[in-house]
Design an enzyme around this catalytic site. Structure first.
Site, PDB file in Angstrom:
ATOM      1  N   ASN A  52       8.205  77.224  63.190  1.00 46.59           N
ATOM      2  CA  ASN A  52       7.291  78.253  62.684  1.00 46.59           C
ATOM      3  C   ASN A  52       6.679  77.844  61.353  1.00 46.59           C
ATOM      4  O   ASN A  52       5.482  78.037  61.105  1.00 46.59           O
ATOM      5  CB  ASN A  52       8.044  79.572  62.500  1.00 46.59           C
ATOM      6  N   ARG A 399      -3.440  80.547  77.514  1.00 48.05           N
ATOM      7  CA  ARG A 399      -2.418  79.493  77.465  1.00 48.05           C
ATOM      8  C   ARG A 399      -1.721  79.465  78.822  1.00 48.05           C
ATOM      9  O   ARG A 399      -1.231  80.490  79.283  1.00 48.05           O
ATOM     10  CB  ARG A 399      -1.379  79.758  76.372  1.00 48.05           C
ATOM     11  N   ARG A 429      -5.386  77.877  69.804  1.00 50.68           N
ATOM     12  CA  ARG A 429      -4.857  76.906  68.842  1.00 50.68           C
ATOM     13  C   ARG A 429      -3.642  76.149  69.372  1.00 50.68           C
ATOM     14  O   ARG A 429      -2.696  76.743  69.872  1.00 50.68           O
ATOM     15  CB  ARG A 429      -4.509  77.605  67.526  1.00 50.68           C
ATOM     16  N   HIS A 459      -9.144  86.456  74.440  1.00 48.92           N
ATOM     17  CA  HIS A 459      -7.685  86.565  74.399  1.00 48.92           C
ATOM     18  C   HIS A 459      -7.170  87.558  75.438  1.00 48.92           C
ATOM     19  O   HIS A 459      -5.970  87.749  75.586  1.00 48.92           O
ATOM     20  CB  HIS A 459      -7.271  86.994  72.979  1.00 48.92           C
ATOM     21  N   TYR A 492       9.182  85.216  76.735  1.00 47.87           N
ATOM     22  CA  TYR A 492       8.470  86.253  75.998  1.00 47.87           C
ATOM     23  C   TYR A 492       8.624  87.588  76.725  1.00 47.87           C
ATOM     24  O   TYR A 492       8.583  87.641  77.945  1.00 47.87           O
ATOM     25  CB  TYR A 492       6.972  85.944  75.904  1.00 47.87           C
ATOM     26  N   ARG A 588       6.894  93.008  65.377  1.00 41.09           N
ATOM     27  CA  ARG A 588       7.748  91.824  65.321  1.00 41.09           C
ATOM     28  C   ARG A 588       7.536  91.010  64.049  1.00 41.09           C
ATOM     29  O   ARG A 588       8.471  90.589  63.410  1.00 41.09           O
ATOM     30  CB  ARG A 588       7.460  90.923  66.536  1.00 41.09           C
ATOM     31  N   HIS A 616       6.643  90.298  72.548  1.00 42.30           N
ATOM     32  CA  HIS A 616       5.228  89.921  72.625  1.00 42.30           C
ATOM     33  C   HIS A 616       4.328  91.036  73.156  1.00 42.30           C
ATOM     34  O   HIS A 616       3.104  90.962  73.034  1.00 42.30           O
ATOM     35  CB  HIS A 616       5.104  88.671  73.516  1.00 42.30           C
TER      36      HIS A 616
END
Length: 730
Positions: A52, A399, A429, A459, A492, A588, A616
């Protein structure tokens, strides 16, 4: 009429986004320290802290440095300039790394040794047998792969790749000189009373080899490993035979990896992104990690060559780059030190002989991953690809996994003659290269591929299947909070909805027409879409709760998301809370909202859950004077999601499914082991575990509940293993 929110825009009412993120990583470190977690799970959390932090520096810190370099001085919503943020972040991240390595050295490594896993951090600790094994391993497996690089007038300082682990060395030529000196007739002559000239050299620790090497049995029973850089350091003399080694030390750099793409000037977005990806390896150095034992002369060379400031150097008490701990987690033989793997349960509504389309026609289907298997989402696309009655498939991909069955199904559908349209977001990204590869594969198969939109990221998570049936054309839709990635769906927590609701189908068609043809729909039936419509809709629903509170009616909001930092949304929450609305936020990560401000945010409680699965899902609940409204979707309450991305939030209208989503929120708010509460001072406090109540870990609860429901599928709503006597959200 919209409420005036300007009284709530004061900088002292907000927390800085980046510092809030550091607090999130501190909570992850808290899980690495927590002795109630299995030992290998603690090791995994320790690795996550490092990975992270890497991304944070490459993107967020890099962006702040770009602002400072261009003299951008506008303060953020908390009143901090980029320069002030960098100064405070340097202190906080150094403290975080120090705490991480203190926990590693004082707690984690000794605990691992007690369980029979020994990490040999110094060559001198090896037994004679282990040392002989390591030397042979170096000669046979490592030496042929290495490329030593020296620096002199003919060989400038080498380009060091982003995130690569390297070993720096200071050398002095032996009296006989090296082979090149002999060729040039410049053998070194011995000079009295003159110190030998120091020369710099470096060698990259090869990423093609495992970072750790398993050793033969040591003095005690157990598993022994040594890090690859330690083996190379000990044998580095073999790389520089004509030199004496003065000192060596591992080091690692972090470069600016935030792509700067001028989409208005880019004639071809695909080509432009491919160009920028190559530059990512050679961006400005923004962070240098070295072991704290480094020789000051060697550190000075690195500092000067990388042109890095003192505050961006991290001197570490232990191995550089702890992300290797994630791979160490996979060592066999330590299963009792890990959380027992969970096998996602089947979805009760699909446990019959009917195909997926027939089941969706019966009723909307709620999916809760990873507790429910992701297979229905994959099957949804796979069956559509083969079904002769399916005319078209349209999907957004942000993704996907490395060997995505969904992409394979889309390609197969196109080859079967169906109309397949896919929006592949190239600007996701660190997934840019992966997405470019998938986009090209889909195009070759005959799919119509859209490479994102100018100035926006797409997204949203939506799949539309158009099917010809006896009654006419019917549209089937999957909407989700997470990516179409079958790998991360096991890690997730996300929610999804399968529906053939006609109004949602119309909206789904409008979404894809908007993406492919830029046509703006005249209205939306049920979907809430960003960037043009979503923020105002959320502000309206928050204000509606505020108006109900002012009338003396019960008013309540529960919102679950990854991050909260949009100023208008936060101001609206402050205004609603001041009017008496009870607000629970399950966030979160980043939270720029402050709790406990007298008269403003005393009715707001911020909860944070960090567990084995990454939280998530985005869920939004509004009491709405008893007509409870529940929405799920892809958007956090952040400016980038609400203003700069194509996002979709969708309603959950089926009464049983709505009750189920509220049940999920209730359980998370009842968690008394992993839940933390945001305090007015910005710190997060664990829920008191000594309250005498039975332990409730929300994620463990959902695992057990999903398993039980799959055994008793006839009436899944009656198979709950825990239902609060009173609503926990009161």
């Amino acid at each position: 009429m919209a409420a005036d929110l300007t009284p709530y825009f004061k900088p002292e009412y907000y927390r800085n986004r980046e510092l809030s993120w550091v607090s999130f990583n501190e909570r992850i470190l808290g899980e690495a320290k927590d002795k109630e977690n299995p030992l290998f799970e603690r090791m995994k959390f320790m690795s996550i802290v490092s990975s992270n932090l890497d991304e944070f520096f490459m993107v967020r810190v890099a962006s702040l440095k770009d602002m400072v370099n261009t003299s951008y001085e506008k303060p953020d919503i908390a009143g901090m300039t980029p320069k002030a943020q960098l100064k405070e972040l340097s202190v906080r991240t150094h403290d975080l790394v120090q705490a991480q390595y203190t926990s590693l050295n004082r707690s984690l490594i000794p605990s691992l040794e007690k369980k029979g896993l020994y990490l040999i951090d110094r060559y001198e600790k090896l037994t004679a047998e282990q040392a002989a094994f390591v030397d042979k391993f170096f000669d046979e497996m490592v030496y042929p792969v290495l490329t030593p690089m020296a620096m002199d007038s003919a060989r400038p300082f080498p380009l060091i790749r982003n995130k690569s682990l390297n070993i720096g060395a200071l050398l002095t030529k032996k009296e006989e000189g090296d082979w090149l000196s002999k060729v040039n007739g410049k053998e070194k002559k011995k000079k009295k009373n003159k110190q030998a000239e120091l020369e710099f050299a470096t060698v990259q620790v090869p990423s093609v080899l495992s970072r750790f090497v398993k050793l033969p049995q040591g003095e005690k029973e157990g598993t022994y490993i040594i890090l690859l850089e330690e083996i190379i350091e000990k044998n580095i003399q073999k790389l520089f035979m004509s030199y004496d080694i003065v000192c060596t030390c591992p080091y690692r750099i972090m470069r600016n990896a935030d792509l700067s793409i001028d989409e208005d000037e880019a004639a071809d977005l695909l080509v432009e992104i491919q160009k920028q990806l190559k530059k990512r390896q050679w961006g400005e150095v923004i962070r240098l990690e070295v072991e704290e034992r480094i020789d000051k002369r060697l550190l000075k060379i690195l500092k000067n060559e990388f042109q890095i400031k003192e505050e961006d150097i991290f001197c570490i008490n232990g191995p550089v780059d702890l992300t290797f701990l994630m791979k160490l987690y996979g060592l066999p033989g330590f299963e009792e030190l890990k959380t027992k793997p969970f096998s996602p349960a089947k979805v009760p509504a699909l446990m019959n002989e009917d195909d997926i389309f027939a089941n969706i026609r019966k009723k909307d289907i709620l999916l809760h991953h990873p507790y429910n298997t992701f297979d229905p989402v994959v099957n949804f696309v796979q069956q559509a690809a083969k079904d002769p009655d399916v005319l078209a498939i349209k999907q957004t991909l942000y993704r996907v996994s490395g060997n995505s069955p969904i992409v394979a199904a889309l390609a197969q559908a196109a080859e079967n003659g169906k109309q397949v349209s896919v929006l592949v977001e190239l600007k996701a990204r660190f997934d840019e290269e992966n997405n470019i590869a998938w986009a090209k594969k889909l195009e070759k198969a005959g799919c119509h591929v859209i490479y994102g939109l100018l100035g926006l990221k797409t997204h949203s998570k939506i799949t539309l299947i158009v099917r010809r049936e006896e009654t006419g054309i019917r549209r089937y839709v999957h909407l989700g909070t997470g990516n179409y990635n079958d790998s991360t769906a096991k890690l997730y927590t996300d929610l999804g909805l399968l529906t053939c609701d006609a109004k949602i189908g119309e909206d789904a068609t409008a979404v894809f027409n908007m993406l492919s043809g830029y046509s703006e729909p005249s209205r939306w039936n049920k979907l809430i879409v960003a960037p043009l419509w979503m923020k105002n809709r959320f502000l309206f629903m928050i204000q509606r709760e505020e108006e109900n509170a002012k009338k003396g009616l019960e008013a309540k909001i529960i919102a679950k998301m990854n991050s909260l930092c949009d100023q208008q949304i936060i101001a609206a929450l402050y205004s609603a809370a001041a009017a008496g609305v009870k607000i629970d936020l399950i966030i979160r990560g980043i939270c720029c909202l402050k709790t406990g401000i007298p008269g403003i945010s005393e009715n707001i409680t911020v909860h944070s859950l960090v567990g084995n699965f990454l939280e998530h899902a985005r869920v939004f609940y509004f009491y709405s004077n008893g007509f409870e409204e529940v929405y799920m979707g892809s958007a956090d309450w952040m400016p980038r999601n609400l203003d700069k991305r194509v996002e979709i939030v969708f309603p959950v209208e089926d009464p049983e499914l709505k009750e189920e989503v509220i049940h999920i929120l209730d359980i998370q708010l009842a968690d008394n082991r992993k839940r933390r509460i945001l305090l007015p001072d910005g710190n997060y406090e664990r829920i008191d575990r000594r309250g005498g109540k039975p332990a409730l870990i929300a994620q463990d609860f959902f695992c057990e509940e999903a398993t039980q429901r799959a055994v008793l599928p006839a009436d899944p709503m009656n198979s709950r293993i825990f239902i609060p006597a009173e609503p926990l959200t009161e």
